[in-house]
Design a protein around this motif. Sequence first.
Motif, PDB file in Angstrom:
ATOM      1  N   PRO A  23       9.242 -32.972 -77.464  1.00 28.55           N
ATOM      2  CA  PRO A  23       9.507 -32.688 -78.890  1.00 28.55           C
ATOM      3  C   PRO A  23      10.870 -32.039 -79.117  1.00 28.55           C
ATOM      4  O   PRO A  23      11.598 -32.415 -80.044  1.00 28.55           O
ATOM      5  N   SER A  24      11.219 -31.101 -78.255  1.00 25.55           N
ATOM      6  CA  SER A  24      12.500 -30.410 -78.425  1.00 25.55           C
ATOM      7  C   SER A  24      13.672 -31.327 -78.086  1.00 25.55           C
ATOM      8  O   SER A  24      14.727 -31.259 -78.723  1.00 25.55           O
ATOM      9  N   LEU A  25      13.503 -32.187 -77.080  1.00 21.10           N
ATOM     10  CA  LEU A  25      14.575 -33.098 -76.704  1.00 21.10           C
ATOM     11  C   LEU A  25      14.867 -34.077 -77.832  1.00 21.10           C
ATOM     12  O   LEU A  25      16.034 -34.344 -78.156  1.00 21.10           O
ATOM     13  N   MET A  26      13.820 -34.592 -78.460  1.00 28.37           N
ATOM     14  CA  MET A  26      14.001 -35.512 -79.582  1.00 28.37           C
ATOM     15  C   MET A  26      14.636 -34.795 -80.766  1.00 28.37           C
ATOM     16  O   MET A  26      15.581 -35.301 -81.380  1.00 28.37           O
ATOM     17  N   ARG A  27      14.138 -33.604 -81.075  1.00 29.97           N
ATOM     18  CA  ARG A  27      14.668 -32.867 -82.230  1.00 29.97           C
ATOM     19  C   ARG A  27      16.124 -32.466 -82.000  1.00 29.97           C
ATOM     20  O   ARG A  27      16.960 -32.609 -82.902  1.00 29.97           O
ATOM     21  N   LEU A  28      16.444 -31.984 -80.807  1.00 27.86           N
ATOM     22  CA  LEU A  28      17.806 -31.546 -80.526  1.00 27.86           C
ATOM     23  C   LEU A  28      18.778 -32.726 -80.533  1.00 27.86           C
ATOM     24  O   LEU A  28      19.907 -32.604 -81.021  1.00 27.86           O
ATOM     25  N   THR A  29      18.347 -33.866 -80.009  1.00 33.71           N
ATOM     26  CA  THR A  29      19.200 -35.054 -80.011  1.00 33.71           C
ATOM     27  C   THR A  29      19.534 -35.485 -81.430  1.00 33.71           C
ATOM     28  O   THR A  29      20.693 -35.772 -81.757  1.00 33.71           O
ATOM     29  N   LEU A  30      18.536 -35.518 -82.293  1.00 32.47           N
ATOM     30  CA  LEU A  30      18.769 -35.884 -83.690  1.00 32.47           C
ATOM     31  C   LEU A  30      19.645 -34.851 -84.393  1.00 32.47           C
ATOM     32  O   LEU A  30      20.538 -35.198 -85.172  1.00 32.47           O
TER      33      LEU A  30
END
Length: 308
Positions: A23-30
């Motif tokens: 979840p954090s990897l997706m959110r941080l990438t966006l």
Amino acid sequence: SFEQRPLIDRETLRTLQQRHDLPSLMRLTLHLGAFLFGLWTVVVVAAFPFVAAFFTVLLAAIWATLFAPFHECTHQTAFRSRWLNTLGAWLTGIPFGMAPAVYREFHFAHHRYTHDPKRDPEIGGAPDQLAVWPTNTRAWLFLISGVWLLILKAKTLVTFSLIPPAKRDRIAPWVPPAQGDRIVQETRVVAFFWLALVVATLLGVPGARWLLLALILSHVFQAVWLTTEHTGLPYEGTILARTRTMLPAPWVRWWLWNMNFHAEHHAWPAIPWHALPTAHTRIAPSLDNHARGYWRLQFDVLRRNARA
């Protein structure tokens, strides 16, 4: 846990504190993708003042919200992997303007002494201006201008980059001596990037002045957000009494990584951002302070001053 009452049982709390990388990897990438796209857009339209001004304000808003993942990564709660938290803290800490090691010590002191006018470093320098709501329009404008926040960051960069340890300790007593060298090294890295932007602006590099303006304006958005967390609340009492939860629109929550649930975060700082809504649902009846929106709360303060 800074909340001593059994508002959440241990087993539930243990579940809420589980960290997940995806979840954090997706959110941080966006989030970082939006920020980089904003930087690129402002540089591309720099020759068209009105268009550049619009995208500069938009970039400033996105720039301000980088504090959310930076905060989460310095807490080591964004990811299960320590190296991912470290990477995330650096990628967001450089544009935010504070070295991860500096913010970690500063922020953890804030958690230990939340809203204590003598020991909380967030308000210790000027509790009369930062801990209570302004009583006149001029003071309110200063509070939401973010000038004090920009000065704090600049002072931190100078303090830990240039000032000798003996004098530095008096300015920042919340820094453990063992962390001194690391903090100096990290701060100099961040200072290099900020100084590079200033130099690029002075040299007339295309788009640089708009980027510098966006950096400055981002502190308005940061101030509007940050001042709602504890301002105007008691200096004593439970952690929920000293902290305010905000209930803005879902899209605002997205950019803030659920940090609007600030009372929940202060009560149990080890709960990751993605579990804070669940924590909120469980303790909502026990919250002492909450408000619907950031600008709404700020303008309520302004209107109250106008009627006084």
